[in-house]
Scaffold this active site. Structure first.
Site, PDB file in Angstrom:
ATOM      1  N   THR A   9       0.823  -1.210  -0.181  1.00 48.16           N
ATOM      2  CA  THR A   9       0.039   0.114  -0.082  1.00 48.16           C
ATOM      3  C   THR A   9       0.768   1.150  -0.116  1.00 48.16           C
ATOM      4  O   THR A   9       1.977   0.949  -0.112  1.00 48.16           O
ATOM      5  CB  THR A   9      -0.840  -0.124   1.291  1.00 48.16           C
ATOM      6  OG1 THR A   9      -0.018   0.474   2.446  1.00 48.16           O
ATOM      7  CG2 THR A   9      -1.493  -1.338   1.346  1.00 48.16           C
ATOM      8  N   CYS A  10       0.288   2.454   0.238  1.00 53.05           N
ATOM      9  CA  CYS A  10       0.919   3.646   0.134  1.00 53.05           C
ATOM     10  C   CYS A  10       1.913   3.690   1.358  1.00 53.05           C
ATOM     11  O   CYS A  10       2.932   4.417   1.417  1.00 53.05           O
ATOM     12  CB  CYS A  10       0.122   4.913   0.062  1.00 53.05           C
ATOM     13  SG  CYS A  10      -1.053   5.115   1.503  1.00 53.05           S
ATOM     14  N   ASN A  11       1.552   2.995   2.496  1.00 52.75           N
ATOM     15  CA  ASN A  11       2.288   3.114   3.587  1.00 52.75           C
ATOM     16  C   ASN A  11       3.299   1.948   4.093  1.00 52.75           C
ATOM     17  O   ASN A  11       3.970   1.873   5.123  1.00 52.75           O
ATOM     18  CB  ASN A  11       1.389   3.514   5.055  1.00 52.75           C
ATOM     19  CG  ASN A  11       0.916   4.772   4.910  1.00 52.75           C
ATOM     20  OD1 ASN A  11       1.588   5.589   4.462  1.00 52.75           O
ATOM     21  ND2 ASN A  11      -0.345   4.903   5.670  1.00 52.75           N
ATOM     22  N   ARG A  12       3.092   0.762   3.227  1.00 52.61           N
ATOM     23  CA  ARG A  12       3.817  -0.450   3.465  1.00 52.61           C
ATOM     24  C   ARG A  12       3.980  -1.308   2.269  1.00 52.61           C
ATOM     25  O   ARG A  12       3.253  -1.229   1.323  1.00 52.61           O
ATOM     26  CB  ARG A  12       2.871  -1.187   4.710  1.00 52.61           C
ATOM     27  CG  ARG A  12       1.864  -1.922   4.289  1.00 52.61           C
ATOM     28  CD  ARG A  12       0.961  -2.269   5.322  1.00 52.61           C
ATOM     29  NE  ARG A  12       0.574  -1.258   6.265  1.00 52.61           N
ATOM     30  CZ  ARG A  12       1.248  -0.978   7.493  1.00 52.61           C
ATOM     31  NH1 ARG A  12       2.106  -1.883   7.984  1.00 52.61           N
ATOM     32  NH2 ARG A  12       0.622  -0.072   8.126  1.00 52.61           N
TER      33      ARG A  12
ATOM     34  N   SER B 140      -1.268   1.855  11.443  1.00 50.08           N
ATOM     35  CA  SER B 140      -1.323   2.880  10.269  1.00 50.08           C
ATOM     36  C   SER B 140      -0.859   4.046  10.778  1.00 50.08           C
ATOM     37  O   SER B 140      -0.461   4.587  11.826  1.00 50.08           O
ATOM     38  CB  SER B 140      -2.751   3.095   9.682  1.00 50.08           C
ATOM     39  OG  SER B 140      -3.296   1.747   9.399  1.00 50.08           O
TER      40      SER B 140
ATOM     41  N   GLY C   9      -6.999  11.113 -10.864  1.00 46.83           N
ATOM     42  CA  GLY C   9      -7.183   9.674 -10.350  1.00 46.83           C
ATOM     43  C   GLY C   9      -8.473   9.512  -9.549  1.00 46.83           C
ATOM     44  O   GLY C   9      -8.740  10.402  -8.536  1.00 46.83           O
ATOM     45  N   ALA C  10      -9.378   8.787  -9.953  1.00 49.35           N
ATOM     46  CA  ALA C  10     -10.647   8.617  -9.388  1.00 49.35           C
ATOM     47  C   ALA C  10     -11.098   7.066  -8.830  1.00 49.35           C
ATOM     48  O   ALA C  10     -12.054   6.549  -8.663  1.00 49.35           O
ATOM     49  CB  ALA C  10     -11.630   8.986 -10.137  1.00 49.35           C
ATOM     50  N   GLY C  11      -9.749   6.488  -8.339  1.00 45.09           N
ATOM     51  CA  GLY C  11      -9.781   5.138  -7.698  1.00 45.09           C
ATOM     52  C   GLY C  11     -10.411   5.221  -6.429  1.00 45.09           C
ATOM     53  O   GLY C  11     -10.892   6.133  -5.974  1.00 45.09           O
TER      54      GLY C  11
ATOM     55  N   MET D 191      -8.491   5.772  -3.524  1.00 44.50           N
ATOM     56  CA  MET D 191      -8.172   6.937  -2.780  1.00 44.50           C
ATOM     57  C   MET D 191      -8.457   8.361  -3.386  1.00 44.50           C
ATOM     58  O   MET D 191      -9.086   9.049  -2.685  1.00 44.50           O
ATOM     59  CB  MET D 191      -6.424   7.103  -2.814  1.00 44.50           C
ATOM     60  CG  MET D 191      -5.940   5.761  -2.279  1.00 44.50           C
ATOM     61  SD  MET D 191      -5.722   5.770  -0.456  1.00 44.50           S
ATOM     62  CE  MET D 191      -4.173   6.743  -0.616  1.00 44.50           C
TER      63      MET D 191
END
Length: 547
Positions: free
Chosen positions: A146-149, A206, A288-290, A292
């Site tokens: 993910t963006c953090n890990r 998180s 980006g419209a995913g 997030m």
């Protein structure tokens, strides 16, 4: 959660909480100086990071010796590989049970500059599982990126060899040197690895304590692993249990109430940086419209942003968001018009899966000036890998913030959730005990299978003898009756032992009693479960490699 670092030097005594690597490294001052130990502030569990590719020199030598021997064996020779295992390391394997290991880098141990190099797109997770399970000592695998890990979970036949092989694989696929990975990675084993994943799913690990999006990402790991060879019983069981823990924590505590996600923290950060602390007059662009991006758009609307431009590959997702937020003027633009839209925007949020930057320094330099009340164009980049080059901030006309910069927002909201986190950990420890009991009970499965096979061989052999003595005049009905009789006797004889080998926590038997029953049955019937299971594992790996 914050980490405090304790550097191990000289003749420091290893703490009991440290894993095998740390205690081994302390055998000599030379190796001790190469180890850094990270403790989470929440408990005594250790995150062990090393400044080198291997913790145990002796284990590394053994591994290299095996590697040299493998070089002399013809590739694809299954019998020679199995024979090598039997003659050189079988005793080591049977003494060292398979381990669940997590090898990872996260926001606590590595900067976004390092994490983005190792990030693995969700679409590649199934293929990564297959690749990891072709490594000599890896049986099962899963990826959570993910963006953090970026964390890799494996079931390994050997802890040291498994860590070495996975780290080398990470280096090979990312281009990051093993030494750099080892400097930033953390390693957790078995119960500690399970506890870590449970804390991740509950939102305790998180950047934003109690965030909800991580649970959806853990669910996606299970979805991506369905039907993939290597996402097998232990790893899938671990992740499914983690999902249950995450749900239970959010149901029984208020850890998520008032908490913010990465997306909402990004919106808060932008609000803090705007001179008038308002989105009312700022021109906002979202790339980006995913998942997030959609959350960013919703939080922008909640903060009073009534007009925004959304750039996305397809229009469908943007239209769907527009239907939900009818009070907001949302304008869709294709990717081909991204730079033109950026030139007319004051605040730009990026959250795409692009593996290369969308905004380069030279591109941003050419953009027209921002609105008069702003001095510089604001980029909030919550993508990993990043969508905006860091050097864009060198320009006098722009400033860039990434996911690691969200700490400023999170700090203000963290203290009031620490008590809720304590409640969550009590639930996690309870669930951890249940998972460990389930995992340990799997030890009896090979014995159950082999004892069934043992009884079945006797039954089939005696049935054949009986029928041969009765000659050819026996009717089909009589044969069926004799067969049913043999099956009934075998099943009744199996019933008692099978009951005493199963453990589900719902009866009065302890796990120790069940495991002792397993060992007694192995001794009485010479089932050789451990050696046979080892051979079966190696054969499975060789069959996978030949496909």
């Amino acid at each position: 959660m914050s980490l405090s670092m304790v550097a191990a030097v000289g003749s420091a005594t290893p703490l009991p909480a440290l894993r095998m690597e740390a205690s081994t490294a302390f055998r000599s001052p030379e190796s001790a100086s190469r180890v850094s130990i990270f403790f989470k502030s929440s408990n005594a569990r250790a995150l062990v990071c090393a400044n080198g590719p291997s913790f145990n020199p002796m284990c590394e030598i053994v591994s290299e010796n095996l590697h040299q021997k493998n070089k002399t064996e013809p590739k694809g020779s299954g019998s020679s590989a199995l024979e090598l295992l039997k003659t050189s390391a079988a005793d080591r394997y049977t003494k060292e049970r398979s381990s669940i290991i997590v090898i990872g880098l996260n926001i606590h141990t590595a900067s976004v500059e390092v994490r983005e190099k190792l990030a693995i797109p969700e679409a590649q997770w199934p293929q990564v599982i297959v690749e990891l399970c072709t490594l000599n000592h890896i049986e099962e695998a899963a990826v959570l990126s993910t963006c953090n890990r970026m964390e890799i979970y494996v079931v390994a036949l050997s802890q040291h060899r498994g860590v070495k092989e996975v780290t080398e694989w990470m280096s090979k696929t990312s281009g990051v040197p093993v030494t750099e990975i080892a400097e930033h990675r953390f390693l957790l084993y078995n119960e500690d690895a399970a506890q870590h994943l449970f804390e991740v799913a509950a939102g305790l690990d998180s950047l934003v304590l109690g965030e909800g999006q991580i649970l959806a990402q853990v669910k996606q790991v299970v979805k991506a692993g369905q039907g993939v060879a290597g996402f097998d019983r232990k790893i899938s069981g671990l992740f499914k249990h983690a999902i249950s823990v995450g749900k239970r924590v959010r149901t029984e505590t208020n850890i998520s109430s008032g908490s913010v996600s990465v997306s909402s923290a990004a919106v808060e950060l932008a609000l803090m940086k705007l001179p008038d602390s308002s989105y009312a007059s700022a021109r906002v662009l979202v790339i980006g419209a995913g998942k997030m991006g959609k959350l960013v758009i919703k939080h922008l609307a909640a903060k009073g942003c009534k007009r925004m431009v959304i750039v996305n590959r397809t229009e469908e997702k943007v239209n769907a968001i527009s239907q939900e937020l009818k009070e907001v003027n949302i304008m869709y633009k294709p990717l081909s018009e991204m730079m033109a839209c950026a030139a007319e925007a004051d605040v730009i949020f990026t959250s795409t899966a692009s593996e290369s930057p969308l905004f380069l320094k030279e591109d941003v330099r050419k953009l027209s000036p921002v609105a008069p009340f702003l001095r510089r164009r604001l980029f909030i980049d919550i993508s990993v890998p990043r969508n905006v080059e860091t050097c864009v901030s060198d320009l006098e006309t722009a400033v860039v913030y990434n996911v690691d910069d969200l700490q400023e927002v999170v700090a203000a909201n963290k203290e009031d959730r620490l008590q809720k986190a304590a409640e969550a950990r009590a639930i996690i420890l309870e669930e951890l005990n249940k998972f460990e009991a389930w995992k340990d009970s799997l030890e009896t499965v090979p014995t159950i299978k082999k004892f069934r096979a043992y009884v079945e061989r006797i039954r089939a052999s005696e049935l054949e003898k009986c029928l041969s003595k009765m000659g050819d005049n026996i009717s089909k009905k009589q044969k069926t009756a004799i067969y049913d009789l043999s099956m009934s006797i075998a099943n009744k004889l199996l019933h008692g032992p099978m009951q005493h080998l199963r453990f589900d926590g719902n009866d009065n038997r302890s796990l120790d009693e069940v495991l002792e029953n397993m060992r007694a049955l192995n001794r009485m019937f010479d089932l050789e479960t451990e050696i046979s299971l080892l051979e079966e594992k190696i054969k499975v790996k060789m069959e996978r490699a030949q496909k």
